[in-house]
Design an enzyme around this catalytic site. Sequence first.
Site, PDB file in Angstrom:
ATOM      1  N   ASP A 182       0.808  -1.225   0.000  1.00 28.86           N
ATOM      2  CA  ASP A 182       0.000   0.000   0.000  1.00 28.86           C
ATOM      3  C   ASP A 182       0.836   1.268   0.000  1.00 28.86           C
ATOM      4  O   ASP A 182       0.347   2.335   0.397  1.00 28.86           O
ATOM      5  CB  ASP A 182      -0.944  -0.002   1.199  1.00 28.86           C
ATOM      6  CG  ASP A 182      -0.206  -0.017   2.538  1.00 28.86           C
ATOM      7  OD1 ASP A 182       1.030  -0.175   2.525  1.00 28.86           O
ATOM      8  OD2 ASP A 182      -0.865   0.125   3.585  1.00 28.86           O
ATOM      9  N   ASP A 183       2.090   1.167  -0.435  1.00 32.80           N
ATOM     10  CA  ASP A 183       2.944   2.368  -0.517  1.00 32.80           C
ATOM     11  C   ASP A 183       3.708   2.380  -1.838  1.00 32.80           C
ATOM     12  O   ASP A 183       4.887   2.710  -1.879  1.00 32.80           O
ATOM     13  CB  ASP A 183       3.911   2.427   0.668  1.00 32.80           C
ATOM     14  CG  ASP A 183       4.739   1.158   0.839  1.00 32.80           C
ATOM     15  OD1 ASP A 183       4.604   0.248  -0.007  1.00 32.80           O
ATOM     16  OD2 ASP A 183       5.506   1.076   1.813  1.00 32.80           O
ATOM     17  N   ASP A 235       9.946 -12.520   3.079  1.00 34.52           N
ATOM     18  CA  ASP A 235      10.780 -12.167   1.921  1.00 34.52           C
ATOM     19  C   ASP A 235      12.194 -12.729   2.055  1.00 34.52           C
ATOM     20  O   ASP A 235      12.752 -13.271   1.087  1.00 34.52           O
ATOM     21  CB  ASP A 235      10.805 -10.653   1.702  1.00 34.52           C
ATOM     22  CG  ASP A 235      11.065  -9.863   2.981  1.00 34.52           C
ATOM     23  OD1 ASP A 235      11.090 -10.472   4.070  1.00 34.52           O
ATOM     24  OD2 ASP A 235      11.241  -8.633   2.896  1.00 34.52           O
TER      25      ASP A 235
END
Length: 442
Positions: free
Chosen positions: A210-211, A287
């Site tokens: 969301d960035d 990740d």
Amino acid sequence: MVKWSCDFRYLLLVAAVAFIYIQMRLFATQSEYADRLAAAIESENHCTSQMRLLIDQISMQRGRILDLEEKRKLQDHECRQLRALIEDLQRKGLEKRTDKEQVPVAAVVVMACNRADYLEKTVKSILKYQRSVASKYPLFVSQDGEDPDVKSKALSYNQLTYMQHLDYEQVQTERPGELIAYYKIARHYKWALDQLFNKHNFDRVIILEDDMEIAPDFFDYFEAAAAILDNDKSIMAVSSWNDNGQKQFVQDPHALYRSDFFPGLGWMLSKSTWGELSPKWPKAYWDDWLRLKENHKGRQFIRPEVCRTYNFGEHGSSFGQFFKQYLEPIKLNDVKVDWKSTNLSYLMEDQYVTHFADMVKNARPIHGTDAVLKVSNIDDDLRILYKDQEDFERIAHQFGIFEEWKDGVPRTAYKGVVVFRYQTRKRVFLVGPVSLQQLGIE
């Protein structure tokens, strides 16, 4: 007188016999009472024990009932969400994806939590280029938690489908002092990808956060790369990100590379690969987990030279780590590349080793400690050999590129080689101690 004395003794004898009889009866009665009392006490103790056992069982059953009630509430909530999702899909016409002509290239999901202003900026960037290809790239927002502003913002867009991940299970960190945010993020990713791949049956999913802002050719890039992802099983995922994609290190918007390092930050995954990853998905740091050799199993990642996503998230779970130095200077591609007319066969595994080896082989080798000065005075592509991780970090620091390694692999590296532009179009190859051998270069 003698007679009276005899009668008195007789009476005493009778009285003594009566007294003895009464005492015997009294003793027998007391013994019987004592036995009854002991039996009563034993019975009372047994009843008390049974009552305590019953109370414990009732408490356990009550706990189970409360657990079942919580699960029922959660299932009711999920059922309401599912019904709302089905209605939303029908309202937006996404049922068209069952039509062969409307099968999506990939679902696009924006992972959100509690940054409504960031989410708005991201969604606006996506919709700017997604509207014309909406049937190919159905858009979802998956929110972790119950932030009302994020939920309201997501539901204000008719062009997307909203999903909400509610997780009330307590987080147990594996090491003291760890941030629970990384554990919650990993849970959210698994839930959202399970939803999109398993419940909605998409073949591919593009994961954004969301960035992020996207490039004009973001969707065309992923559509072109989807064929490589499908046909080459040595590719684990396709990313839109280059860790060394800062303005001073990139030039060619058409250039794509294979990498042994998972870039993340805007990436596409296939359903078959998710089927492998989902059952063993980590509790946190997903990740870095994907960057472990035991998980990517020698498979590689497609990445561009010029990024197709830009990360503007200075404030978040990582507290702006690397933002000023590495993220803020990233160049977001602003050129509309015609990916449909671009031949990407060179990225296939059987061709790429030769393709990349030719670039490295044709680069001019330079030696010595003052690498930056020597590179500045030469116009050709150059290659610099590093001896080990410490030596790599020293050279990388001189140029200003990422120095970080994960599981023995430098960021962006392919077979130990890190490539970046320096002073316009000139390429610099930082070559590992066994890279030339792996590339078949004499």
